[in-house]
Design a protein around this motif. Structure first.
Motif, PDB file in Angstrom:
ATOM      1  N   ARG A 129       0.833  -1.206   0.000  1.00 42.34           N
ATOM      2  CA  ARG A 129       0.000   0.000   0.000  1.00 42.34           C
ATOM      3  C   ARG A 129       0.865   1.252   0.000  1.00 42.34           C
ATOM      4  O   ARG A 129       0.563   2.238  -0.688  1.00 42.34           O
ATOM      5  CB  ARG A 129      -0.948  -0.002   1.196  1.00 42.34           C
ATOM      6  N   SER A 132       2.352   1.666  -3.523  1.00 39.90           N
ATOM      7  CA  SER A 132       1.295   2.103  -4.433  1.00 39.90           C
ATOM      8  C   SER A 132       0.937   3.561  -4.178  1.00 39.90           C
ATOM      9  O   SER A 132       0.789   4.353  -5.116  1.00 39.90           O
ATOM     10  CB  SER A 132       0.070   1.201  -4.250  1.00 39.90           C
ATOM     11  N   SER A 133       0.815   3.941  -2.914  1.00 37.23           N
ATOM     12  CA  SER A 133       0.477   5.319  -2.560  1.00 37.23           C
ATOM     13  C   SER A 133       1.566   6.290  -2.995  1.00 37.23           C
ATOM     14  O   SER A 133       1.274   7.383  -3.498  1.00 37.23           O
ATOM     15  CB  SER A 133       0.263   5.446  -1.050  1.00 37.23           C
ATOM     16  N   ASN A 135       3.699   5.917  -5.474  1.00 36.95           N
ATOM     17  CA  ASN A 135       3.653   6.041  -6.934  1.00 36.95           C
ATOM     18  C   ASN A 135       2.508   6.945  -7.375  1.00 36.95           C
ATOM     19  O   ASN A 135       2.678   7.817  -8.231  1.00 36.95           O
ATOM     20  CB  ASN A 135       3.516   4.664  -7.585  1.00 36.95           C
ATOM     21  N   GLU A 136       1.344   6.752  -6.777  1.00 40.01           N
ATOM     22  CA  GLU A 136       0.193   7.581  -7.115  1.00 40.01           C
ATOM     23  C   GLU A 136       0.438   9.036  -6.707  1.00 40.01           C
ATOM     24  O   GLU A 136       0.120   9.961  -7.453  1.00 40.01           O
ATOM     25  CB  GLU A 136      -1.061   7.036  -6.427  1.00 40.01           C
ATOM     26  N   GLN A 138       3.286  10.607  -6.483  1.00 39.20           N
ATOM     27  CA  GLN A 138       4.232  11.216  -7.424  1.00 39.20           C
ATOM     28  C   GLN A 138       3.532  11.632  -8.714  1.00 39.20           C
ATOM     29  O   GLN A 138       3.810  12.705  -9.256  1.00 39.20           O
ATOM     30  CB  GLN A 138       5.379  10.249  -7.739  1.00 39.20           C
ATOM     31  N   GLU A 139       2.634  10.809  -9.201  1.00 40.27           N
ATOM     32  CA  GLU A 139       1.895  11.147 -10.420  1.00 40.27           C
ATOM     33  C   GLU A 139       1.025  12.378 -10.208  1.00 40.27           C
ATOM     34  O   GLU A 139       0.950  13.255 -11.062  1.00 40.27           O
ATOM     35  CB  GLU A 139       1.037   9.960 -10.880  1.00 40.27           C
ATOM     36  N   ILE A 140       0.363  12.445  -9.053  1.00 39.25           N
ATOM     37  CA  ILE A 140      -0.487  13.600  -8.749  1.00 39.25           C
ATOM     38  C   ILE A 140       0.365  14.869  -8.634  1.00 39.25           C
ATOM     39  O   ILE A 140      -0.013  15.930  -9.141  1.00 39.25           O
ATOM     40  CB  ILE A 140      -1.301  13.346  -7.466  1.00 39.25           C
TER      41      ILE A 140
END
Length: 147
Positions: A129, A132-133, A135-136, A138-140
């Motif tokens: 988790r 995954s968090s 990575n998400e 960084q994209e945001i």
């Protein structure tokens, strides 16, 4: 109003995250040869490999004069090298010296060992988790930066 509250939570997150990073930076006594900002500068020089003062200042989000002072100190300690541009003598390129690369690699290994030992205490589910968090997140952040 919701955007302001979200911004407040994001700011709190950054403050807390920065506090945790300071713990990892100061993993041993206060006789560290470099400051946290010098460490970040050396890390960016490792990533960029070779850059100008302006490029590095922009990457660090610091003024050119602050970056120049820091580079002078790192140069005095032998952690970086300066190279004049053969085509335009006004440009100077900065990179890590062998001593700087060696120091940074050892310092990174110690930090990664400390962080890794703490991550070992997480369950596999929490670790997945977290990854995954991150990575998400960084994209945001990339999306927010480009707006």
């Amino acid at each position: 109003m919701q955007n302001k509250e979200t911004a407040r939570k994001l700011l709190n997150f950054f403050v807390n995250f920065n506090s945790h990073m300071k713990i990892y930076h100061n993993y041993h006594n206060d006789s560290r040869p470099i400051t946290e900002q010098q460490f970040k500068t050396m890390l960016n020089l490792k990533i960029l490999e070779r850059c100008t003062l302006k490029e590095l200042s922009e990457k660090l989000n610091l003024s050119s004069s602050s970056t120049c002072i820091m580079l002078n100190k790192l140069d005095e300690e032998g952690y970086i090298t300066r190279e004049s541009d053969t085509k335009d003598r006004r440009n100077t390129f900065y990179s890590l010296s062998n001593k700087g690369q060696e120091f940074l690699n050892e310092d990174l290994d110690k930090k990664l060992d400390i962080i890794g030992s703490r991550l070992e205490k997480l369950s596999e589910d929490k670790l997945e988790r977290l990854i995954s968090s991150m990575n998400e997140f960084q994209e945001i952040l990339k999306e927010i930066k480009s707006l």
